[in-house]
Structure formats: structure tokens, C-alpha cells
Design a protein around this motif. Structure first.
Motif, mmCIF file in Angstrom:
data_model
loop_
_atom_site.group_PDB
_atom_site.id
_atom_site.type_symbol
_atom_site.label_atom_id
_atom_site.label_comp_id
_atom_site.label_asym_id
_atom_site.label_seq_id
_atom_site.Cartn_x
_atom_site.Cartn_y
_atom_site.Cartn_z
ATOM 1 N N LEU A 243 0.831 -1.206 0.000
ATOM 2 C CA LEU A 243 0.000 0.000 0.000
ATOM 3 C C LEU A 243 0.868 1.259 0.000
ATOM 4 C CD1 LEU A 243 -2.725 -0.990 2.646
ATOM 5 C CD2 LEU A 243 -2.919 -1.071 0.149
ATOM 6 N N TRP A 244 1.938 1.262 0.804
ATOM 7 C CA TRP A 244 2.798 2.433 0.883
ATOM 8 C C TRP A 244 3.711 2.547 -0.326
ATOM 9 C CZ3 TRP A 244 1.265 6.132 3.738
ATOM 10 C CH2 TRP A 244 0.527 5.868 4.894
ATOM 11 N N THR A 245 4.050 1.410 -0.912
ATOM 12 C CA THR A 245 4.806 1.455 -2.165
ATOM 13 C C THR A 245 3.977 2.119 -3.252
ATOM 14 O OG1 THR A 245 5.953 -0.598 -1.574
ATOM 15 C CG2 THR A 245 6.019 0.084 -3.889
ATOM 16 N N VAL A 246 2.712 1.737 -3.337
ATOM 17 C CA VAL A 246 1.798 2.345 -4.311
ATOM 18 C C VAL A 246 1.640 3.833 -4.027
ATOM 19 C CG1 VAL A 246 -0.613 2.414 -5.085
ATOM 20 C CG2 VAL A 246 0.555 0.216 -4.806
ATOM 21 N N ASN A 247 1.526 4.178 -2.738
ATOM 22 C CA ASN A 247 1.404 5.581 -2.344
ATOM 23 C C ASN A 247 2.586 6.406 -2.869
ATOM 24 O OD1 ASN A 247 2.401 7.605 0.038
ATOM 25 N ND2 ASN A 247 0.171 7.697 -0.178
ATOM 26 N N GLY A 248 3.805 5.916 -2.641
ATOM 27 C CA GLY A 248 4.993 6.643 -3.083
ATOM 28 C C GLY A 248 5.097 6.750 -4.585
ATOM 29 N N ILE A 249 4.787 5.659 -5.281
ATOM 30 C CA ILE A 249 4.862 5.669 -6.748
ATOM 31 C C ILE A 249 3.842 6.640 -7.337
ATOM 32 C CG2 ILE A 249 4.463 4.282 -8.816
ATOM 33 C CD1 ILE A 249 5.620 1.895 -7.283
ATOM 34 N N LEU A 250 2.633 6.626 -6.789
ATOM 35 C CA LEU A 250 1.589 7.518 -7.301
ATOM 36 C C LEU A 250 1.944 8.982 -7.102
ATOM 37 C CD1 LEU A 250 -1.852 5.889 -6.350
ATOM 38 C CD2 LEU A 250 -0.958 6.346 -8.635
ATOM 39 N N ILE A 251 2.532 9.311 -5.958
ATOM 40 C CA ILE A 251 2.886 10.703 -5.691
ATOM 41 C C ILE A 251 3.917 11.199 -6.700
ATOM 42 C CG2 ILE A 251 4.094 12.201 -4.050
ATOM 43 C CD1 ILE A 251 2.671 10.626 -1.822
ATOM 44 N N PRO A 256 0.916 14.588 -13.317
ATOM 45 C CA PRO A 256 0.072 15.052 -14.437
ATOM 46 C C PRO A 256 -1.422 14.989 -14.112
ATOM 47 C CG PRO A 256 1.824 13.642 -15.253
ATOM 48 C CD PRO A 256 1.868 13.549 -13.760
ATOM 49 N N LEU A 257 -1.841 13.952 -13.361
ATOM 50 C CA LEU A 257 -3.249 13.841 -12.955
ATOM 51 C C LEU A 257 -3.633 14.997 -12.045
ATOM 52 C CD1 LEU A 257 -5.961 12.364 -12.669
ATOM 53 C CD2 LEU A 257 -4.940 11.004 -10.825
ATOM 54 N N VAL A 258 -2.746 15.324 -11.098
ATOM 55 C CA VAL A 258 -3.018 16.436 -10.187
ATOM 56 C C VAL A 258 -3.103 17.745 -10.963
ATOM 57 C CG1 VAL A 258 -2.100 17.776 -8.253
ATOM 58 C CG2 VAL A 258 -1.957 15.295 -8.222
ATOM 59 N N SER A 259 -2.201 17.943 -11.906
ATOM 60 C CA SER A 259 -2.229 19.164 -12.715
ATOM 61 C C SER A 259 -3.537 19.280 -13.489
ATOM 62 C CB SER A 259 -1.039 19.165 -13.691
ATOM 63 O OG SER A 259 0.182 19.167 -12.998
ATOM 64 N N VAL A 262 -6.320 20.217 -11.018
ATOM 65 C CA VAL A 262 -6.190 21.618 -10.600
ATOM 66 C C VAL A 262 -6.668 22.558 -11.698
ATOM 67 C CG1 VAL A 262 -4.511 23.420 -10.055
ATOM 68 C CG2 VAL A 262 -4.361 21.195 -8.926
ATOM 69 N N LYS A 263 -6.250 22.285 -12.930
ATOM 70 C CA LYS A 263 -6.641 23.164 -14.039
ATOM 71 C C LYS A 263 -8.129 23.069 -14.350
ATOM 72 C CE LYS A 263 -2.112 23.084 -16.320
ATOM 73 N NZ LYS A 263 -1.342 22.628 -17.512
ATOM 74 N N LYS A 264 -8.689 21.878 -14.175
ATOM 75 C CA LYS A 264 -10.087 21.652 -14.559
ATOM 76 C C LYS A 264 -11.061 22.129 -13.487
ATOM 77 C CE LYS A 264 -12.975 19.523 -17.513
ATOM 78 N NZ LYS A 264 -13.081 19.886 -18.940
#
Length: 397
Positions: A243-251, A256-259, A262-264
Motif C-alpha cells: 500500500l505504501w509502495t503504491v502511495n509513493g509511486i503515485l505521488i 500530471p493527474l493532479v495538474s 487543478v486546471k479543470k
């Protein structure tokens, strides 16, 4: 992105990588190797967190008084001396003393680093703080993974590796930071508030950070009470670590998903935080019925998206709220709030689960996250734009 910020990002990555060799293994070392109870281990970690809170406040004030380079160097010197001590003296009670000093020293470093990020690239806004946030989480992912491997040979190597990486951080700061020229971040604040609002700004920071504390209190359950709960329902430790490995990789990879989000939907930082806290609520709501690993994995993925929106936004807002000469203090206050949430979270969660069960805890966290949304919506209501305060001042005169 300025070269100075790139150096700062590299330094923070090395710093957090070194720290992450040790912090996930503290409880295991105190309980399994030093033979102390889990209660004692919890008290030791609380001392470390409490010292970090004090360090956060001191680091912020020092940034305003003596500048970023000297503040960070002082924090590094205190931490490095303690880590070198741990290499040779990691028995009881030396461990508890040195670990507490490490908490204070590292606490000095973080707010000064955030304040410096806002100063060297004031026009970057949230991008500067988001870059530091990503670097920190990349360091957590790398350090945690390597720390487990190193500890499998000997815990003594963990202390040595931590000290060596912090020594590298020392040289990066000494040679890379001493010539960094900072700009006045407060003059470029997008909120453009007048000095008349000084008290209102600090009140806004307190309100904002009250919700931030509650967010961290909820988030900390994933590494404490929720971790224990997954073990009790038959999910293996190796799967939980995924779970924490996935957390770190996603961050790291999910920026690009966060951007896009934010823009939308979240052009303002306030909207970004509200959306993030709503996503937190969705994630924790899933835990009410979660019994198998895929459900926990889905909840972690959703939680990570939420934290990518909330965590970098708060230091950005603090930087914008800070009056001239108070940028460091405001960042120290923010870092103290986060550390405070992580400090009281395990005790809060443990008491609720012991007496009422995991579902009562989750329902309580949902209420606290709703309060976080309210504080986010209300924090700046008392602050008036500079033009309005000037107009009122001219009318009264």
C-alpha cells in the motif's frame, strides 16, 4: 524552475531518504532489539515528534532572523551530530536521548527549506512547494525500501547509512545553498494583502492549520490503527507494505493527474484543498466495509490523490499569508501543525479502536474531515484585500 530550487529539491530528497532509513523501523528496533514494550516505543516516538514540533517553530523563527542557509546548516549540524552518536551509542537509554535530539534538528531544517523554496521562486506559487513535496515522498519511498534491506544485515548499518546520507546532505547545503539569493516572497503574494491585515493573517493561519492538524490526524491512522486492523483480518505484512509502495509511486508519477484536476476544477488553492478533503472522505468511507486487500488498495489510491491536493497547498497558502519577514515563522507553524497531527493521531486512534472498534474510529474521522473542509472554507473570511483596507483608512482619516 530556478537552479537554486533544483539544488534544494536534490538536498531534500537526500535528507528524507536518509531519515527514512530509520523512522519506519523505530518501533521494531525499540520493541524487538531493545526489549521495550510497545507503550514505551510509542512514548519514545512521541518525544521525537514533540522535539520536532519545537524544532519546526525554532527553524521558522531562525529563517526570519539569520536566513535560510544558516538555519538549515544549524539544523543539519544538530542532526548529524546526533546521528553520528547513534552509530556508536544505540543502546538504552542513549537511543531515546539521541533520537529526541534528531527530531529537534530535523525539525529546524524543514520549515527553513520550505521558506527558502518560496523565496527563491516566488512566482512559481504552488509549483515550488509541490516540487519539495514530491522530492520528500520520493525520498520516503527509496529510504524505506533500502532501510529494510540494510536492516536485514544489521541495524548498526541502518544508523551508519543514515549518518552517511545526512553527511552528503550537509555538503550539498554547504556548497549549494550558501550563495543562493532569495527574493521577498511576500511582495509577490497573489492574495496581495496590506500590512493592516497582519493579525487577521495569523488568525487565518491558525484556522487553516486547525483543519490541517485534523487531516494529518486522520491520515496517520493508515500507519497505525489501520495497519493493525489489516493484520487482524488476515492481510499479510508484505501486502500491507505494498500500500505504501503504491502511495509513493503515485505521488511521484501522478503529478500530471493532479495538474489536470487543478486546471479543470481547482484553480484556487482553497478549492484544491476542499476537493482533496472530499477525496479523503471518500477513501475513509470505503474502510467501513473493507475486508479484503483490493478494497484497501483502492482506498489508498484514492487517499493518495487527495493528499497530493491538500499537503502541498497548505505551505503555499502560508507563504502567501506571511507578512514580510515572517515567512519562516509561518512555515514553522505549518510544519508544527502537521507534526502535531502525526503525534496525537496514534493515541487518538488507539483509544477509539480499543474501546469502540474500527468503525467508530472511521466515523469519527469522517466528522473531523468535514471540520477540515469547514476551516478551509472559512480561514480567510476576516482578511480584506489591501485596496479595501487602504480605502477604509483614507475614509477614516
Amino acid at each position: 524552475m530556478p537552479r537554486a530550487l533544483k539544488i534544494l529539491i536534490i538536498g531534500m530528497f537526500i535528507n528524507v531518504t536518509g531519515a527514512s532509513f530509520l523512522w519506519p523501523l523505530n518501533t521494531i528496533y525499540i520493541h524487538n532489539h531493545l526489549g521495550k514494550s510497545l507503550t514505551v516505543a510509542g512514548l519514545v516516538l512521541m518525544l521525537n515528534s514533540g522535539a520536532s514540533v519545537a524544532g519546526n517553530l525554532c527553524g521558522g523563527v531562525l529563517f526570519d532572523k539569520i536566513g535560510g542557509f544558516k538555519s538549515i546548516m544549524l539544523g543539519i549540524a544538530i542532526t548529524l551530530a546526533s546521528l553520528m552518536g547513534l552509530v556508536f551509542f544505540h543502546d538504552w537509554p542513549a537511543y531515546i536521548v539521541l533520537l529526541t535530539i534528531v527530531g529537534f534538528g530535523s525539525g529546524v531544517v524543514f520549515p527553513a527549506s520550505y521558506a527558502m523554496a518560496g523565496s527563491v521562486w516566488p512566482e512559481g506559487g504552488r509549483k515550488a512547494f509541490n516540487a519539495i513535496y514530491v522530492a520528500q515522498n520520493a525520498g520516503v519511498a527509496v529510504g524505506s525500501a533500502l532501510g529494510g534491506v540494510v536492516a536485514s544485515f544489521s541495524f548498526s548499518y541502518v544508523f551508519l547509512a543514515n549518518a552517511v546520507l545526512y553527511l552528503i546532505f550537509f555538503f550539498i547545503v554547504y556548497f549549494g545553498f550558501r550563495n543562493i539569493q532569495t527574493k521577498d516572497a511576500s511582495q509577490t503574494s497573489v492574495l496581495d494583502y496590506d500590512a493592516v491585515n497582519s493579525k487577521a493573517k495569523f488568525a487565518a493561519l491558525i484556522i487553516l492549520c486547525s483543519g490541517y492538524v485534523l487531516g494529518w490526524l486522520a491520515y496517520s491512522q493508515w500507519s497505525t490503527t489501520i495497519a493493525s486492523y489489516t493484520q487482524s483480518i488476515g492481510i499479510s505484512l508484505s501486502l500491507y507494505s505494498v500500500l505504501w509502495t503504491v502511495n509513493g509511486i503515485l505521488i511521484v508519477l501522478g503529478q500530471p493527474l493532479v495538474s489536470f484536476v487543478v486546471k479543470k476544477w481547482a484553480e484556487s488553492l482553497k478549492a484544491q484543498m476542499v476537493i482533496g478533503f472530499i477525496i479523503f472522505i471518500v477513501s475513509f468511507s470505503m474502510l467501513l466495509t473493507a475486508k479484503h486487500f483490493p478494497m484497501f488498495l483502492a482506498a489508498m489510491v484514492i487517499l493518495t490523490i487527495g493528499e497530493m491536493l491538500v499537503w502541498p497547498a497548505v505551505p503555499t497558502i502560508a507563504n502567501q499569508l506571511a507578512p514580510k519577514g515572517k515567512e519562516g515563522f509561518y512555515q514553522g507553524f505549518v510544519n508544527s501543525a502537521a507534526t502535531g497531527g502525526r503525534m496525537i493521531g496514534p493515541l487518538f486512534g488507539g483509544l477509539l479502536v480499543d474501546h469502540f472498534g474500527i468503525q467508530a474510529l472511521v466515523l469519527s474521522l469522517l466528522v473531523l474531515l468535514l471540520i477540515s473542509i469547514a476551516t478551509t472554507l472559512l480561514y480567510d473570511k476576516r482578511i480584506k484585500p489591501a485596496k479595501e483596507t487602504n480605502r477604509q483608512a483614507s475614509i477614516s482619516s
